[in-house]
Design an enzyme around this catalytic site. Structure first.
Site, PDB file in Angstrom:
ATOM      1  N   ARG A  97      -6.713   5.469  -6.055  1.00 15.48           N
ATOM      2  CA  ARG A  97      -6.684   7.093  -6.118  1.00 15.48           C
ATOM      3  C   ARG A  97      -6.813   7.619  -7.509  1.00 15.48           C
ATOM      4  O   ARG A  97      -7.501   8.548  -7.843  1.00 15.48           O
ATOM      5  CB  ARG A  97      -4.975   7.486  -5.666  1.00 15.48           C
ATOM      6  N   THR A 126      -0.694   5.854   2.639  1.00 15.09           N
ATOM      7  CA  THR A 126      -2.033   5.183   2.914  1.00 15.09           C
ATOM      8  C   THR A 126      -1.915   4.367   4.031  1.00 15.09           C
ATOM      9  O   THR A 126      -0.884   3.850   4.105  1.00 15.09           O
ATOM     10  CB  THR A 126      -2.378   4.313   1.664  1.00 15.09           C
ATOM     11  N   ILE A 145       0.831  -1.068  -0.069  1.00 21.97           N
ATOM     12  CA  ILE A 145      -0.069  -0.221  -0.047  1.00 21.97           C
ATOM     13  C   ILE A 145       0.986   1.116   0.026  1.00 21.97           C
ATOM     14  O   ILE A 145       1.942   0.985   0.407  1.00 21.97           O
ATOM     15  CB  ILE A 145      -1.102  -0.002   1.045  1.00 21.97           C
ATOM     16  N   ASP A 146       0.522   2.423  -0.518  1.00 23.56           N
ATOM     17  CA  ASP A 146       1.156   3.280  -0.805  1.00 23.56           C
ATOM     18  C   ASP A 146       1.743   4.239   0.585  1.00 23.56           C
ATOM     19  O   ASP A 146       1.199   3.800   1.725  1.00 23.56           O
ATOM     20  CB  ASP A 146       0.259   4.649  -1.513  1.00 23.56           C
ATOM     21  N   LYS A 147       3.033   4.839   0.708  1.00 24.81           N
ATOM     22  CA  LYS A 147       3.603   5.468   1.557  1.00 24.81           C
ATOM     23  C   LYS A 147       2.519   5.796   2.539  1.00 24.81           C
ATOM     24  O   LYS A 147       2.429   6.015   3.954  1.00 24.81           O
ATOM     25  CB  LYS A 147       4.664   6.359   1.175  1.00 24.81           C
TER      26      LYS A 147
END
Length: 303
Positions: A236, A138, A134-136
């Site tokens: 996103r 998020t 998962i994104d930094k």
């Protein structure tokens, strides 16, 4: 070097499929080995799409595991669940999952190496144990594999869509539809290679996201997203495509932000999977982080 030999009992359309069914490696890992010249049929080096015929002799060379490059770091970590095969982590905002782009310290991998007694080695020296990301900025749940067999099982569940991942996001504006599905191709933005974008059909990788309006406010919507595929920045980009980007998103959101945030209000709140050893169906949830809850209280007061 680990050399594996097999004799095909029947025809198979692709050698990467044939081998991935016989070794404890994901199909993508097998394909990388084949692309590196590590597979042969009847003594001849082949490509991943080569067909296998009955009675063919198939060989796969598996290089010895690389030593882990990352060093353990004593970083606070919210471990929701752990046993001998898997760990489920509630990742904090601001933590990168693994090293990359010059970022070699302070990652989830560094923290895992300090906290856990073992990690799978399928993803090599940079991403031990990492099955999905998962994104930094998020927050929320992701599962980590502690051995290679668990890694193969979890990767297969993600590929076959039996590992279910759901997210909550605060969106800009008010969603009209109660629910829907976004299905597009995603790929690198032609005008900015650091961003992802919706591309014309056939020019990117297929991405599918289900969405549900959970709560509507005067200027925002709390939405739930269910991933049918797992592309980079998928939720996103799809939120932006709907005309309702995620609040606080510095890349795909509004240029002028109402709230001073350190990242997008996107939280992986639910994870459901089958345990790779016991085959028990397991479900995990993680509460919204404090900054997300604080903004929710503000938008609930909007008129």
């Amino acid at each position: 070097m680990d050399k594996r030999y097999f004799t095909a009992e029947e025809d198979c359309s692709r050698v990467d499929v044939f081998l991935s069914e016989r070794v404890d490696l994901t199909r993508s890992s097998v394909k990388k080995l084949i692309d590196g010249g590590n597979a042969s049929i009847n003594g001849k080096i082949v490509k991943a799409g080569q067909a296998v015929k009955a009675l063919d002799g198939v060989e796969l060379n598996i290089p010895d595991p690389q030593p882990i490059d990352a060093r353990p770091e004593d970083i606070p970590l919210d471990i929701v669940y752990e046993d001998g095969d898997i760990a489920v982590i509630n990742k904090a905002r601001g933590m990168t999952v693994h090293a990359g782009n010059g970022n070699t310290e302070g990652t989830l991998v560094n923290a895992l190496l300090f906290r856990l007694d073992s990690l799978s080695g399928i993803n090599g020296a940079i991403r031990p144990g990492i099955v999905h990301r998962i994104d930094k900025d998020t927050t929320g749940l992701l599962v980590v594999a502690k051995n290679d067999k668990a890694h193969v099982s979890l990767s297969k569940q993600i590929a076959e869509k039996t590992c279910k991942r759901e997210y909550l996001a605060l969106l800009e504006g008010v969603l009209k539809a109660d629910s829907g599905t976004v299905a597009t191709d995603l790929g690198r933005d032609p005008s900015d290679r650091l961003k992802m974008a919706v591309l014309p059909a056939g020019q990117g990788r297929y991405a599918e996201t289900e969405y549900f309006a959970e709560e509507r406010f005067a200027k925002n919507t709390l939405a739930r997203f269910s991933l049918r595929t797992g592309r980079t920045h998928q939720i996103r980009v799809h939120a932006k495509y709907l005309g309702h980007p995620v609040v606080g998103d510095p890349v795909y959101g509004y240029k002028k932000q109402r709230f001073a945030l350190q990242g997008q209000l996107l939280h992986a709140f639910k994870l459901e999977l089958t345990h790779p050893k016991t085959e028990e169906r397991m479900a995990f949830t993680a509460p919204l982080p404090a900054d997300f809850e604080r903004i929710l209280q503000i938008v609930r007061r909007d008129v």
